[in-house]
Design an enzyme around this catalytic site. Structure first.
Site, PDB file in Angstrom:
ATOM      1  N   GLN A   3       0.846  -1.192   0.000  1.00 32.74           N
ATOM      2  CA  GLN A   3       0.000   0.000   0.000  1.00 32.74           C
ATOM      3  C   GLN A   3       0.877   1.235   0.000  1.00 32.74           C
ATOM      4  O   GLN A   3       1.794   1.352   0.798  1.00 32.74           O
ATOM      5  CB  GLN A   3      -0.896   0.002   1.235  1.00 32.74           C
ATOM      6  CG  GLN A   3      -1.932   1.096   1.248  1.00 32.74           C
ATOM      7  CD  GLN A   3      -3.054   0.831   0.278  1.00 32.74           C
ATOM      8  OE1 GLN A   3      -3.046  -0.155  -0.423  1.00 32.74           O
ATOM      9  NE2 GLN A   3      -3.997   1.727   0.224  1.00 32.74           N
ATOM     10  N   HIS A 173      -3.006   0.043  -7.590  1.00 25.71           N
ATOM     11  CA  HIS A 173      -2.017  -0.997  -7.857  1.00 25.71           C
ATOM     12  C   HIS A 173      -2.449  -2.396  -7.457  1.00 25.71           C
ATOM     13  O   HIS A 173      -1.688  -3.346  -7.636  1.00 25.71           O
ATOM     14  CB  HIS A 173      -0.688  -0.641  -7.178  1.00 25.71           C
ATOM     15  CG  HIS A 173      -0.804  -0.414  -5.697  1.00 25.71           C
ATOM     16  ND1 HIS A 173       0.275  -0.140  -4.905  1.00 25.71           N
ATOM     17  CD2 HIS A 173      -1.873  -0.408  -4.869  1.00 25.71           C
ATOM     18  CE1 HIS A 173      -0.102   0.026  -3.653  1.00 25.71           C
ATOM     19  NE2 HIS A 173      -1.400  -0.131  -3.610  1.00 25.71           N
ATOM     20  N   HIS A 174      -3.660  -2.559  -6.932  1.00 24.29           N
ATOM     21  CA  HIS A 174      -4.153  -3.905  -6.618  1.00 24.29           C
ATOM     22  C   HIS A 174      -4.972  -4.488  -7.767  1.00 24.29           C
ATOM     23  O   HIS A 174      -5.468  -5.611  -7.643  1.00 24.29           O
ATOM     24  CB  HIS A 174      -5.023  -3.877  -5.354  1.00 24.29           C
ATOM     25  CG  HIS A 174      -4.262  -3.567  -4.099  1.00 24.29           C
ATOM     26  ND1 HIS A 174      -3.266  -4.374  -3.613  1.00 24.29           N
ATOM     27  CD2 HIS A 174      -4.342  -2.513  -3.243  1.00 24.29           C
ATOM     28  CE1 HIS A 174      -2.769  -3.854  -2.499  1.00 24.29           C
ATOM     29  NE2 HIS A 174      -3.399  -2.726  -2.261  1.00 24.29           N
ATOM     30  N   CYS A 175      -5.109  -3.755  -8.851  1.00 26.50           N
ATOM     31  CA  CYS A 175      -5.943  -4.210  -9.958  1.00 26.50           C
ATOM     32  C   CYS A 175      -5.087  -4.723 -11.105  1.00 26.50           C
ATOM     33  O   CYS A 175      -4.060  -4.130 -11.451  1.00 26.50           O
ATOM     34  CB  CYS A 175      -6.822  -3.054 -10.449  1.00 26.50           C
ATOM     35  SG  CYS A 175      -8.044  -3.559 -11.676  1.00 26.50           S
ATOM     36  N   GLY A 181      -9.522  -5.326  -6.742  1.00 25.43           N
ATOM     37  CA  GLY A 181      -9.511  -5.591  -5.309  1.00 25.43           C
ATOM     38  C   GLY A 181      -8.842  -4.452  -4.574  1.00 25.43           C
ATOM     39  O   GLY A 181      -8.189  -3.600  -5.178  1.00 25.43           O
TER      40      GLY A 181
END
Length: 295
Positions: A3, A173-175, A181
């Site tokens: 994160q 950056h979680h996709c 997500g």
């Protein structure tokens, strides 16, 4: 920690996010650039700072059910205005990414999944969203995220043109291409890079630097900008992660610090794209970035 408060792109070494190298290369070879409004030149007097009031997510208090501050982006802008760094007429107004823009990275199957409210509820981690009609979800939740995604793509081009750019939003950056997500529905970083690869001559590599969101990293942002700017490598900052109430102030303080040090300016940049020494500069920059402390 994945994160991040700021993720910074300098256009050196890149890999397709959320897909294999083979898939990424095949998709890239098969595509021809479509017509988009995201690369239209903004007024010359604007700073390369991209934002829209559409970034902020508010609907009947549902945004309060998530620990993230879904209005932090507007707060960052307000702090910068209070310090007289920017005004509304100096900001590049972000545009919403269209389906055709999103299909540069995302599959049609994935975009169709977002037409189901329970899928969006899972991605955003706000369970009550599952019970809302999808037209409401599209307008109140996904449109802000699509606008931030458009802002990152726009800022990528601005970084090449001006030497630096900041999207006061984005950084999802979680996709990946077929899965979202962690409050990330669209892969804006990958999209920004792919748009540059397809449309801007001299851009063929990129480096992504993911900085820790939760510790107040003004100094680390400064080190990244110094390394990139001193070598003429374009740099793009996006502001994902760190959605606590104090985060907006931290982001604003970092931008103000960069400006006070002369690392941000409105002048056109003399970038090193196409230079035979670019690879050496990128490697040197990578060494500097690898020495950043994460403690």
């Amino acid at each position: 920690m994945l994160q991040s408060l700021f993720q910074t792109l300098n256009f050196g070494e890149q890999r397709g996010l959320g897909m294999t190298d083979v898939e990424f290369g095949a998709q890239q070879a098969a595509r021809r650039p479509h017509r988009t409004e995201l690369y239209e030149a903004p007024p010359s007097w604007c700073w390369p700072i991209v934002y829209s009031p559409e970034y902020n997510i508010t609907f009947m208090g549902l945004e309060k059910l998530h620990p993230f501050d879904a209005g932090k982006w507007g707060k960052v802008i307000n702090f910068l205005k209070e310090e007289r760094l920017i005004a509304d007429d100096l900001i590049v107004q972000a545009r919403e990414a269209t389906d055709e823009d999103l299909l540069v990275v995302h599959s049609r199957r994935y975009l169709n999944k977002l037409k189901w409210s329970f899928v969006v509820a899972t991605i955003t981690e706000i369970p009550p969203v599952a019970f809302l009609p999808n037209f409401v979800v599209q307008r109140k939740v996904l449109k802000p995220l699509r606008t931030q995604t458009g802002g990152t793509i726009m800022a990528g081009k601005l970084a090449v043109d001006r030497g630096w750019a900041i999207n006061v939003g984005g950084g999802f950056h979680h996709c990946s291409s077929d899965k979202g997500g962690g409050f990330c529905a669209y892969a804006d970083i990958t999209l920004a890079i792919k748009f540059l690869f397809e449309r801007v001559q001299g851009v063929s590599r990129a480096t992504i630097i993911d900085l820790d969101a939760h510790q107040g990293i003004v100094k680390r942002d400064e080190l990244v900008f110094r390394a990139a700017r001193s070598r003429g490598v374009p740099v793009l900052m996006v502001t994902s992660g760190g959605y606590q109430k104090r985060t907006a102030r931290i982001i604003a303080d970092s931008i103000l610090n960069l400006h006070s040090l002369g690392l941000l300016g409105r002048q056109q940049a003399a970038c090193a794209l196409g230079s035979p020494s670019l690879d050496h500069m990128v490697r040197d920059s990578a060494k500097d970035f690898s020495n950043l402390s994460l403690q």
